[in-house]
Design a protein around this motif. Sequence first.
Motif, PDB file in Angstrom:
ATOM      1  N   TRP A   1       0.833  -1.199   0.000  1.00 15.96           N
ATOM      2  CA  TRP A   1       0.000   0.000   0.000  1.00 15.96           C
ATOM      3  C   TRP A   1       0.870   1.251   0.000  1.00 15.96           C
ATOM      4  O   TRP A   1       1.928   1.296   0.637  1.00 15.96           O
ATOM      5  CB  TRP A   1      -0.878   0.032   1.234  1.00 15.96           C
ATOM      6  CG  TRP A   1      -2.055  -0.890   1.190  1.00 15.96           C
ATOM      7  CD1 TRP A   1      -2.438  -1.685   0.153  1.00 15.96           C
ATOM      8  CD2 TRP A   1      -2.991  -1.112   2.233  1.00 15.96           C
ATOM      9  NE1 TRP A   1      -3.565  -2.382   0.497  1.00 15.96           N
ATOM     10  CE2 TRP A   1      -3.930  -2.056   1.761  1.00 15.96           C
ATOM     11  CE3 TRP A   1      -3.131  -0.619   3.525  1.00 15.96           C
ATOM     12  CZ2 TRP A   1      -4.996  -2.491   2.544  1.00 15.96           C
ATOM     13  CZ3 TRP A   1      -4.190  -1.046   4.294  1.00 15.96           C
ATOM     14  CH2 TRP A   1      -5.117  -1.979   3.812  1.00 15.96           C
TER      15      TRP A   1
ATOM     16  N   VAL B   1      -3.091   3.811   2.734  1.00 17.77           N
ATOM     17  CA  VAL B   1      -3.195   3.682   4.196  1.00 17.77           C
ATOM     18  C   VAL B   1      -4.089   4.781   4.761  1.00 17.77           C
ATOM     19  O   VAL B   1      -4.938   4.526   5.619  1.00 17.77           O
ATOM     20  CB  VAL B   1      -1.795   3.700   4.860  1.00 17.77           C
ATOM     21  CG1 VAL B   1      -1.918   3.672   6.372  1.00 17.77           C
ATOM     22  CG2 VAL B   1      -0.967   2.524   4.365  1.00 17.77           C
TER      23      VAL B   1
ATOM     24  N   PHE C   1      -7.618   3.824   4.062  1.00 16.94           N
ATOM     25  CA  PHE C   1      -8.035   2.727   4.928  1.00 16.94           C
ATOM     26  C   PHE C   1      -8.359   3.228   6.335  1.00 16.94           C
ATOM     27  O   PHE C   1      -9.362   2.837   6.933  1.00 16.94           O
ATOM     28  CB  PHE C   1      -6.946   1.651   4.985  1.00 16.94           C
ATOM     29  CG  PHE C   1      -7.220   0.553   5.973  1.00 16.94           C
ATOM     30  CD1 PHE C   1      -8.118  -0.457   5.670  1.00 16.94           C
ATOM     31  CD2 PHE C   1      -6.585   0.528   7.203  1.00 16.94           C
ATOM     32  CE1 PHE C   1      -8.382  -1.468   6.584  1.00 16.94           C
ATOM     33  CE2 PHE C   1      -6.837  -0.477   8.119  1.00 16.94           C
ATOM     34  CZ  PHE C   1      -7.742  -1.486   7.802  1.00 16.94           C
ATOM     35  N   LEU C   2      -7.491   4.103   6.866  1.00 19.90           N
ATOM     36  CA  LEU C   2      -7.674   4.604   8.234  1.00 19.90           C
ATOM     37  C   LEU C   2      -8.647   5.781   8.307  1.00 19.90           C
ATOM     38  O   LEU C   2      -9.076   6.159   9.402  1.00 19.90           O
ATOM     39  CB  LEU C   2      -6.325   5.022   8.824  1.00 19.90           C
ATOM     40  CG  LEU C   2      -5.306   3.895   9.035  1.00 19.90           C
ATOM     41  CD1 LEU C   2      -3.977   4.469   9.504  1.00 19.90           C
ATOM     42  CD2 LEU C   2      -5.828   2.866  10.034  1.00 19.90           C
TER      43      LEU C   2
ATOM     44  N   PRO D   1       1.349   2.925  11.782  1.00 20.53           N
ATOM     45  CA  PRO D   1       1.710   1.609  11.248  1.00 20.53           C
ATOM     46  C   PRO D   1       3.118   1.616  10.661  1.00 20.53           C
ATOM     47  O   PRO D   1       3.577   2.644  10.158  1.00 20.53           O
ATOM     48  CB  PRO D   1       0.659   1.363  10.158  1.00 20.53           C
ATOM     49  CG  PRO D   1       0.089   2.696   9.830  1.00 20.53           C
ATOM     50  CD  PRO D   1       0.255   3.553  11.039  1.00 20.53           C
TER      51      PRO D   1
ATOM     52  N   PRO E   1      -0.164  -4.441   3.882  1.00 15.12           N
ATOM     53  CA  PRO E   1      -1.541  -4.294   4.385  1.00 15.12           C
ATOM     54  C   PRO E   1      -1.795  -5.025   5.704  1.00 15.12           C
ATOM     55  O   PRO E   1      -2.463  -4.489   6.589  1.00 15.12           O
ATOM     56  CB  PRO E   1      -2.394  -4.884   3.252  1.00 15.12           C
ATOM     57  CG  PRO E   1      -1.566  -4.703   2.031  1.00 15.12           C
ATOM     58  CD  PRO E   1      -0.139  -4.853   2.480  1.00 15.12           C
ATOM     59  N   GLU E   2      -1.242  -6.219   5.841  1.00 17.46           N
ATOM     60  CA  GLU E   2      -1.447  -6.976   7.086  1.00 17.46           C
ATOM     61  C   GLU E   2      -0.811  -6.265   8.282  1.00 17.46           C
ATOM     62  O   GLU E   2      -1.352  -6.330   9.396  1.00 17.46           O
ATOM     63  CB  GLU E   2      -0.876  -8.396   6.946  1.00 17.46           C
ATOM     64  CG  GLU E   2      -1.617  -9.265   5.944  1.00 17.46           C
ATOM     65  CD  GLU E   2      -1.244  -9.013   4.475  1.00 17.46           C
ATOM     66  OE1 GLU E   2      -1.931  -9.555   3.599  1.00 17.46           O
ATOM     67  OE2 GLU E   2      -0.268  -8.270   4.203  1.00 17.46           O
TER      68      GLU E   2
ATOM     69  N   VAL F   1      -0.521  -2.967   8.600  1.00 20.00           N
ATOM     70  CA  VAL F   1      -1.401  -1.827   8.895  1.00 20.00           C
ATOM     71  C   VAL F   1      -2.624  -2.310   9.665  1.00 20.00           C
ATOM     72  O   VAL F   1      -3.012  -1.712  10.676  1.00 20.00           O
ATOM     73  CB  VAL F   1      -1.831  -1.111   7.596  1.00 20.00           C
ATOM     74  CG1 VAL F   1      -2.837  -0.018   7.896  1.00 20.00           C
ATOM     75  CG2 VAL F   1      -0.622  -0.551   6.863  1.00 20.00           C
ATOM     76  N   GLN F   2      -3.208  -3.401   9.218  1.00 20.09           N
ATOM     77  CA  GLN F   2      -4.393  -3.931   9.893  1.00 20.09           C
ATOM     78  C   GLN F   2      -4.058  -4.399  11.306  1.00 20.09           C
ATOM     79  O   GLN F   2      -4.824  -4.163  12.246  1.00 20.09           O
ATOM     80  CB  GLN F   2      -4.999  -5.061   9.061  1.00 20.09           C
ATOM     81  CG  GLN F   2      -5.582  -4.530   7.763  1.00 20.09           C
ATOM     82  CD  GLN F   2      -5.879  -5.608   6.745  1.00 20.09           C
ATOM     83  OE1 GLN F   2      -5.474  -6.762   6.889  1.00 20.09           O
ATOM     84  NE2 GLN F   2      -6.592  -5.230   5.693  1.00 20.09           N
TER      85      GLN F   2
ATOM     86  N   PHE G   1      -3.660  -1.370  13.498  1.00 22.86           N
ATOM     87  CA  PHE G   1      -4.991  -0.816  13.803  1.00 22.86           C
ATOM     88  C   PHE G   1      -5.683  -1.640  14.892  1.00 22.86           C
ATOM     89  O   PHE G   1      -6.234  -1.079  15.839  1.00 22.86           O
ATOM     90  CB  PHE G   1      -5.841  -0.776  12.539  1.00 22.86           C
ATOM     91  CG  PHE G   1      -7.236  -0.297  12.791  1.00 22.86           C
ATOM     92  CD1 PHE G   1      -7.499   1.045  13.009  1.00 22.86           C
ATOM     93  CD2 PHE G   1      -8.287  -1.193  12.849  1.00 22.86           C
ATOM     94  CE1 PHE G   1      -8.778   1.493  13.262  1.00 22.86           C
ATOM     95  CE2 PHE G   1      -9.573  -0.755  13.102  1.00 22.86           C
ATOM     96  CZ  PHE G   1      -9.831   0.591  13.317  1.00 22.86           C
ATOM     97  N   GLU G   2      -5.641  -2.940  14.751  1.00 18.50           N
ATOM     98  CA  GLU G   2      -6.298  -3.819  15.740  1.00 18.50           C
ATOM     99  C   GLU G   2      -5.652  -3.697  17.124  1.00 18.50           C
ATOM    100  O   GLU G   2      -6.322  -3.917  18.138  1.00 18.50           O
ATOM    101  CB  GLU G   2      -6.249  -5.273  15.273  1.00 18.50           C
ATOM    102  CG  GLU G   2      -7.108  -5.553  14.054  1.00 18.50           C
ATOM    103  CD  GLU G   2      -8.596  -5.308  14.269  1.00 18.50           C
ATOM    104  OE1 GLU G   2      -9.085  -5.555  15.393  1.00 18.50           O
ATOM    105  OE2 GLU G   2      -9.251  -4.856  13.317  1.00 18.50           O
TER     106      GLU G   2
END
Length: 59
Positions: free
Chosen positions: A5, A10, A13-14, A31, A44-45, A47-48, A51-52
């Motif tokens: 990304w 990003v 996404f956010l 991230p 991407p993983e 960043v996710q 976030f989590e």
Amino acid sequence: MSKLWSIADVADFLGIPVQTLYQWRTKKYGPPGRRVGKYVRYVPEDVQAWFEAQPAGVG
């Protein structure tokens, strides 16, 4: 591995401005991104996962 990304991806996404990501990078927050030449790219993983890991329940 999925496609990397860009900062714009990003930010989208956010749901935040691109400039916020640049500010976070200078403060070592946000991230994890990697430099690819003159560009910053994100997995991407990662960043996710970042976030989590953020605390829930603002407001």
